[in-house]
Design a protein around this motif. Structure first.
Motif, PDB file in Angstrom:
ATOM      1  N   SER A 127     -64.465  -0.967  49.488  1.00 29.96           N
ATOM      2  CA  SER A 127     -64.892  -1.190  50.865  1.00 29.96           C
ATOM      3  C   SER A 127     -65.137  -2.682  51.059  1.00 29.96           C
ATOM      4  N   ASP A 182     -69.092  -3.570  52.059  1.00 29.09           N
ATOM      5  CA  ASP A 182     -70.189  -3.715  51.099  1.00 29.09           C
ATOM      6  C   ASP A 182     -69.721  -3.878  49.662  1.00 29.09           C
ATOM      7  N   GLY A 203     -72.661   2.770  56.061  1.00 32.74           N
ATOM      8  CA  GLY A 203     -72.852   3.403  54.774  1.00 32.74           C
ATOM      9  C   GLY A 203     -71.608   4.068  54.216  1.00 32.74           C
ATOM     10  N   TYR A 204     -70.464   3.729  54.764  1.00 31.97           N
ATOM     11  CA  TYR A 204     -69.203   4.333  54.307  1.00 31.97           C
ATOM     12  C   TYR A 204     -68.949   4.019  52.829  1.00 31.97           C
ATOM     13  N   SER A 205     -68.571   5.049  52.105  1.00 33.11           N
ATOM     14  CA  SER A 205     -68.144   4.886  50.716  1.00 33.11           C
ATOM     15  C   SER A 205     -66.659   5.198  50.648  1.00 33.11           C
ATOM     16  N   CYS A 206     -65.878   4.267  50.118  1.00 36.26           N
ATOM     17  CA  CYS A 206     -64.432   4.472  50.121  1.00 36.26           C
ATOM     18  C   CYS A 206     -64.059   5.646  49.227  1.00 36.26           C
ATOM     19  N   SER A 207     -62.968   6.270  49.579  1.00 35.94           N
ATOM     20  CA  SER A 207     -62.448   7.403  48.818  1.00 35.94           C
ATOM     21  C   SER A 207     -60.932   7.368  48.887  1.00 35.94           C
ATOM     22  N   GLY A 265     -68.364  -1.829  47.791  1.00 34.76           N
ATOM     23  CA  GLY A 265     -68.425  -0.627  46.977  1.00 34.76           C
ATOM     24  C   GLY A 265     -67.043  -0.226  46.495  1.00 34.76           C
ATOM     25  N   THR A 266     -66.982   0.319  45.294  1.00 35.06           N
ATOM     26  CA  THR A 266     -65.686   0.674  44.697  1.00 35.06           C
ATOM     27  C   THR A 266     -65.697   2.106  44.197  1.00 35.06           C
ATOM     28  N   TYR A 267     -64.485   2.582  43.963  1.00 37.73           N
ATOM     29  CA  TYR A 267     -64.281   3.914  43.383  1.00 37.73           C
ATOM     30  C   TYR A 267     -63.068   3.820  42.462  1.00 37.73           C
ATOM     31  N   ALA A 274     -61.430  -0.600  54.412  1.00 36.20           N
ATOM     32  CA  ALA A 274     -61.372  -0.262  52.996  1.00 36.20           C
ATOM     33  C   ALA A 274     -59.909  -0.310  52.565  1.00 36.20           C
TER      34      ALA A 274
END
Length: 126
Positions: free
Chosen positions: A51, A54, A104-108, A56-58, A32
């Motif tokens: 990430s 996948d 399943g990690y979600s970036c932070s 995924g964003t934040y 990430a």
């Protein structure tokens, strides 16, 4: 691991800039990438992350709807497109990388990022 930012500069309020973060020495799609900024006299602030596994964003609330983070796996590069820039966006912007270790990690931006670039200055001023 090496991260190199580019794309900073001077822009008028309301303008746009695109920052790039090019990585080497890592398996890019297993990491990430976070974008952070630090203004003079202020603490470092997390801005956005993505990430590469996948996509995924934040985004932090202050940049939602104005900044977009994206990733080009083939180029080992993450971009931060910054639109509708404001004087309060003025800061040194850094990218950082953290390995993705769980499914399943979600970036932070609150995670510990062990690898950092040298930063690029963004100045928003008329």
């Amino acid at each position: 691991v090496q991260l190199v930012e580019s794309g900073g500069g001077l822009v008028q309020p309301g303008g746009s800039l695109r920052l790039s973060c090019t990585a080497s020495g890592l398996t890019f799609d297993a990491y990430a990438i976070g974008w952070f900024r630090q203004a003079p006299g202020k603490e470092r602030e997390g801005v956005a992350c993505i990430s590469n596994m996948d996509k995924g964003t934040y985004y932090v609330d202050s940049v939602k709807g104005r900044f977009t983070v994206s990733s080009d796996i083939a180029r080992n590069t993450v971009y931060l497109q910054m639109n509708s820039l404001k004087p309060q966006d003025t800061a040194v912007y850094y990218c950082a990388a953290v390995a993705i270790l769980i499914d399943g990690y979600s970036c932070s931006v609150g995670d510990e990022y062990p690898h950092w670039g040298q930063g690029t200055q963004v100045t928003v001023s008329s």
